[in-house]
Design a protein around this motif. Sequence first.
Motif, PDB file in Angstrom:
ATOM      1  N   UNK A 261       0.817  -1.206   0.000  1.00  0.00           N
ATOM      2  CA  UNK A 261       0.000   0.000   0.000  1.00  0.00           C
ATOM      3  C   UNK A 261       0.852   1.257   0.000  1.00  0.00           C
ATOM      4  N   UNK A 262       1.943   1.229   0.763  1.00  0.00           N
ATOM      5  CA  UNK A 262       2.843   2.380   0.811  1.00  0.00           C
ATOM      6  C   UNK A 262       3.493   2.625  -0.545  1.00  0.00           C
ATOM      7  N   UNK A 263       3.963   1.556  -1.190  1.00  0.00           N
ATOM      8  CA  UNK A 263       4.591   1.699  -2.506  1.00  0.00           C
ATOM      9  C   UNK A 263       3.576   2.194  -3.537  1.00  0.00           C
ATOM     10  N   UNK A 264       2.365   1.649  -3.503  1.00  0.00           N
ATOM     11  CA  UNK A 264       1.332   2.081  -4.442  1.00  0.00           C
ATOM     12  C   UNK A 264       1.044   3.566  -4.277  1.00  0.00           C
ATOM     13  N   UNK A 265       0.970   4.019  -3.011  1.00  0.00           N
ATOM     14  CA  UNK A 265       0.729   5.437  -2.758  1.00  0.00           C
ATOM     15  C   UNK A 265       1.861   6.307  -3.284  1.00  0.00           C
ATOM     16  N   UNK A 266       3.099   5.858  -3.104  1.00  0.00           N
ATOM     17  CA  UNK A 266       4.249   6.630  -3.593  1.00  0.00           C
ATOM     18  C   UNK A 266       4.244   6.741  -5.114  1.00  0.00           C
ATOM     19  N   UNK A 267       3.970   5.617  -5.780  1.00  0.00           N
ATOM     20  CA  UNK A 267       3.953   5.622  -7.248  1.00  0.00           C
ATOM     21  C   UNK A 267       2.812   6.490  -7.766  1.00  0.00           C
ATOM     22  N   UNK A 287      12.293   9.662  -6.551  1.00  0.00           N
ATOM     23  CA  UNK A 287      12.820   8.342  -6.918  1.00  0.00           C
ATOM     24  C   UNK A 287      13.343   7.614  -5.679  1.00  0.00           C
ATOM     25  N   UNK A 288      14.021   8.366  -4.796  1.00  0.00           N
ATOM     26  CA  UNK A 288      14.551   7.749  -3.575  1.00  0.00           C
ATOM     27  C   UNK A 288      13.428   7.247  -2.674  1.00  0.00           C
ATOM     28  N   UNK A 289      12.336   8.009  -2.603  1.00  0.00           N
ATOM     29  CA  UNK A 289      11.204   7.599  -1.778  1.00  0.00           C
ATOM     30  C   UNK A 289      10.569   6.320  -2.320  1.00  0.00           C
ATOM     31  N   UNK A 290      10.410   6.279  -3.649  1.00  0.00           N
ATOM     32  CA  UNK A 290       9.860   5.069  -4.267  1.00  0.00           C
ATOM     33  C   UNK A 290      10.801   3.888  -4.066  1.00  0.00           C
ATOM     34  N   UNK A 291      12.105   4.144  -4.222  1.00  0.00           N
ATOM     35  CA  UNK A 291      13.085   3.075  -4.034  1.00  0.00           C
ATOM     36  C   UNK A 291      13.070   2.522  -2.620  1.00  0.00           C
ATOM     37  N   UNK A 292      12.926   3.414  -1.631  1.00  0.00           N
ATOM     38  CA  UNK A 292      12.863   2.968  -0.240  1.00  0.00           C
ATOM     39  C   UNK A 292      11.619   2.122   0.003  1.00  0.00           C
ATOM     40  N   UNK A 293      10.465   2.575  -0.535  1.00  0.00           N
ATOM     41  CA  UNK A 293       9.218   1.814  -0.375  1.00  0.00           C
ATOM     42  C   UNK A 293       9.313   0.468  -1.082  1.00  0.00           C
ATOM     43  N   UNK A 294       9.960   0.472  -2.272  1.00  0.00           N
ATOM     44  CA  UNK A 294      10.114  -0.778  -3.013  1.00  0.00           C
ATOM     45  C   UNK A 294      11.015  -1.755  -2.267  1.00  0.00           C
ATOM     46  N   UNK A 297       9.057  -3.308   0.508  1.00  0.00           N
ATOM     47  CA  UNK A 297       8.161  -4.322  -0.032  1.00  0.00           C
ATOM     48  C   UNK A 297       8.924  -5.583  -0.399  1.00  0.00           C
ATOM     49  N   UNK A 298      10.110  -5.412  -0.994  1.00  0.00           N
ATOM     50  CA  UNK A 298      10.910  -6.579  -1.375  1.00  0.00           C
ATOM     51  C   UNK A 298      11.305  -7.398  -0.144  1.00  0.00           C
ATOM     52  N   UNK A 299      11.717  -6.699   0.924  1.00  0.00           N
ATOM     53  CA  UNK A 299      12.101  -7.399   2.151  1.00  0.00           C
ATOM     54  C   UNK A 299      10.914  -8.127   2.765  1.00  0.00           C
ATOM     55  N   UNK A 300       9.772  -7.420   2.864  1.00  0.00           N
ATOM     56  CA  UNK A 300       8.576  -8.029   3.448  1.00  0.00           C
ATOM     57  C   UNK A 300       8.084  -9.191   2.593  1.00  0.00           C
ATOM     58  N   UNK A 301       8.140  -9.037   1.272  1.00  0.00           N
ATOM     59  CA  UNK A 301       7.677 -10.102   0.371  1.00  0.00           C
ATOM     60  C   UNK A 301       8.590 -11.310   0.438  1.00  0.00           C
ATOM     61  N   UNK A 302       9.898 -11.058   0.538  1.00  0.00           N
ATOM     62  CA  UNK A 302      10.848 -12.171   0.606  1.00  0.00           C
ATOM     63  C   UNK A 302      10.593 -13.016   1.857  1.00  0.00           C
ATOM     64  N   UNK A 303      10.376 -12.345   2.993  1.00  0.00           N
ATOM     65  CA  UNK A 303      10.125 -13.082   4.230  1.00  0.00           C
ATOM     66  C   UNK A 303       8.790 -13.817   4.170  1.00  0.00           C
ATOM     67  N   UNK A 304       7.763 -13.128   3.646  1.00  0.00           N
ATOM     68  CA  UNK A 304       6.445 -13.754   3.525  1.00  0.00           C
ATOM     69  C   UNK A 304       6.494 -14.957   2.586  1.00  0.00           C
ATOM     70  N   UNK A 305       7.166 -14.795   1.448  1.00  0.00           N
ATOM     71  CA  UNK A 305       7.271 -15.902   0.494  1.00  0.00           C
ATOM     72  C   UNK A 305       8.077 -17.059   1.076  1.00  0.00           C
ATOM     73  N   UNK A 306       9.122 -16.719   1.862  1.00  0.00           N
ATOM     74  CA  UNK A 306       9.933 -17.769   2.495  1.00  0.00           C
ATOM     75  C   UNK A 306       9.066 -18.626   3.412  1.00  0.00           C
TER      76      UNK A 306
END
Length: 642
Positions: A261-267, A287-294, A297-306
């Motif tokens: 949701x945070x990344x979607x809002x930033x984009x 760009x930095x704000x989007x990169x931080x949100x991304x 998301x990548x960290x949270x998704x990696x743990x969730x997928x794991x």
Amino acid sequence: MSNEGEPKRRAPEPEEEPEYQAPEFEGKLKRRASEPEEEPEYQAPEPEEELEVPANAVATAVRIWNAAAGQRWRFVLMSIFAVSYVTLQLGAVSYSAALVDLLWGNIQECFAHGESYVVAFENGGTEILTFFGLWTLSWAFYTVNSFIMASFAERLNLKLREQIAAKLERLPLAYFDRHQPGETISRATNDLDKVSEVLQRGLMQVVNSGLTFLLAVILMFSVSVKLALVFTAFASVALLVTRFFAMHTLTATASRQASLGKLTGCVEQAYSGRAVIKAFGRDEASVAEIGKAAQELATASAFSDFLTQSVGPTIRFVMRLSQVVIAFLAGQMLLAGGLTVGVFQAFFQYLNHASEPLTQASLTVNMLQGALAAAERVFRLLDEEEVEADPANPVEPAQPAEGRIAFEHVRFGYTPENPLMRDVSLVAEPGQKIAIVGATGAGKTTLVNLLMRFYEVDGGHITLDGRDTRKMRARDLRQQFGMVLQDAWLFEGTVAENIAYGCPGATREEVIAAAKAAHVDFFIRTLPDGYDTVLAGDAEAVSAGQRQLFTIARAMLRDPAILILDEATSSVDTRTEQAIVHAMENLMAGRTSFVIAHRLSTVVDADLILVMDHGNIIEQGSHEELLARGGAYAELYQSQFA
């Protein structure tokens, strides 16, 4: 809809007409009003976070069952077929024990006589065909079961979508002020799709897996209590592991949804505000704000997928250990003559059938919880407070309506604890032009919303031709009005269909006449297909000013008794505005009109001007009267034309 007739009073307009900016005047308005220092109009709250865990799973499940009235027989039939499928499947496994023992005995006998074993109908062939038939029937029951469950889920989905569609028509405007459009759309799309998918796959899997596990364990105990107890011990460990993963997976999934949701809002912010971002040189920061949100998301998704991907192998590892132990014990029993070869292999099939439901348990539980949470959000929408029902014996508006509007000591607030209007009274005589002016948030739009019964008054009365509007059907009342909003909204369809939206039976000649009166006919004829040009995607290919002209033509075609114009010319240039004002004056002739405007040049000819602040009318009169009074209106006028 001729172009004859000039405004009754028209002040000379300057060449440049700046937008209203007068903070000093606004301060004086506040001091004159008997309201608190700050009292803005109602603001929609932030959308609530969508959790994937139901608040009351049992109550939601019961409500889904109640919503399935008329379709429950499909669920009952599905349950019968599920029992038949599981019974045939494990029955085939049990039959395989006798079949393997028969074939093994025949093979040994032939080997003892030095003969080759050939399968024939009288020599195991019939049993093999019976075995094949059991699996075929099992497959047939599963296939029909899937079809029935899909039909059950989609019919329930259709029913809930129809209920949502009907509910949206009964929701007050306050609901749409409190909720984002995407939130409501998600109820009828994503949430119901999730419920349907889980009903088709997850629920059927739960039923089949539960029955399979139960029957397989019973059959294992019928073969060997000792081996079955070993399996039960390992199964208990697997259930504890499943519970552990389920809890952490839900937490990880919620974290991923928040990051998404945070990344979607930033984009979305970067896309919608790209011009401002570039103008202020904030490209790198964006760009930095989007990169931080991304990255989050990548960290949270990696743990969730794991967690999601590791639960299956972990449970399978536990169950494989059980198979090793059971194989060792069963092998000893086989060598000791306690088990036959057929029963030995059948027991391991029971073991596999009972193990697979445990492997899928964590994913299935998460899936069901997510679906119940989605269903809760749908039911929460269906439980929203609705507009007042039409009276049992409604009062009919006068035919034809004269257009006399009266506010009698009206009180209103968006919330009970914060009243906006305390005692508003006014009278608009038939054929009068009523202008409503004031600072942003003064309550101008609220006044016409009450008139249209988009909101209901908390006290007092609003009458149309002496008849209380709350005693009329809302549809009958609104048919007396034509409305042009500041935000020009066009529907997907042709230009002609958009103009005729309020009058579906209008002829093409009437549509063209309205377009000419709104000074948009020439533009329409330059479009590829003229009046048959299809507008899509909120008519993005058409400018804001041209969309405004379309909506004005729509109001002209309706030919109502009362007009409401909310900044109707805000998106057009000065020359087009003059043409539109001239056309609107012709349309307003003989009709009661309410005009909300910031640019006073468009309303100086009004019969009555209402000056509003914090929901109250602090001044009212004609242009000359208010100027002579030297009050708030005079200061506002001087601020625009000095």
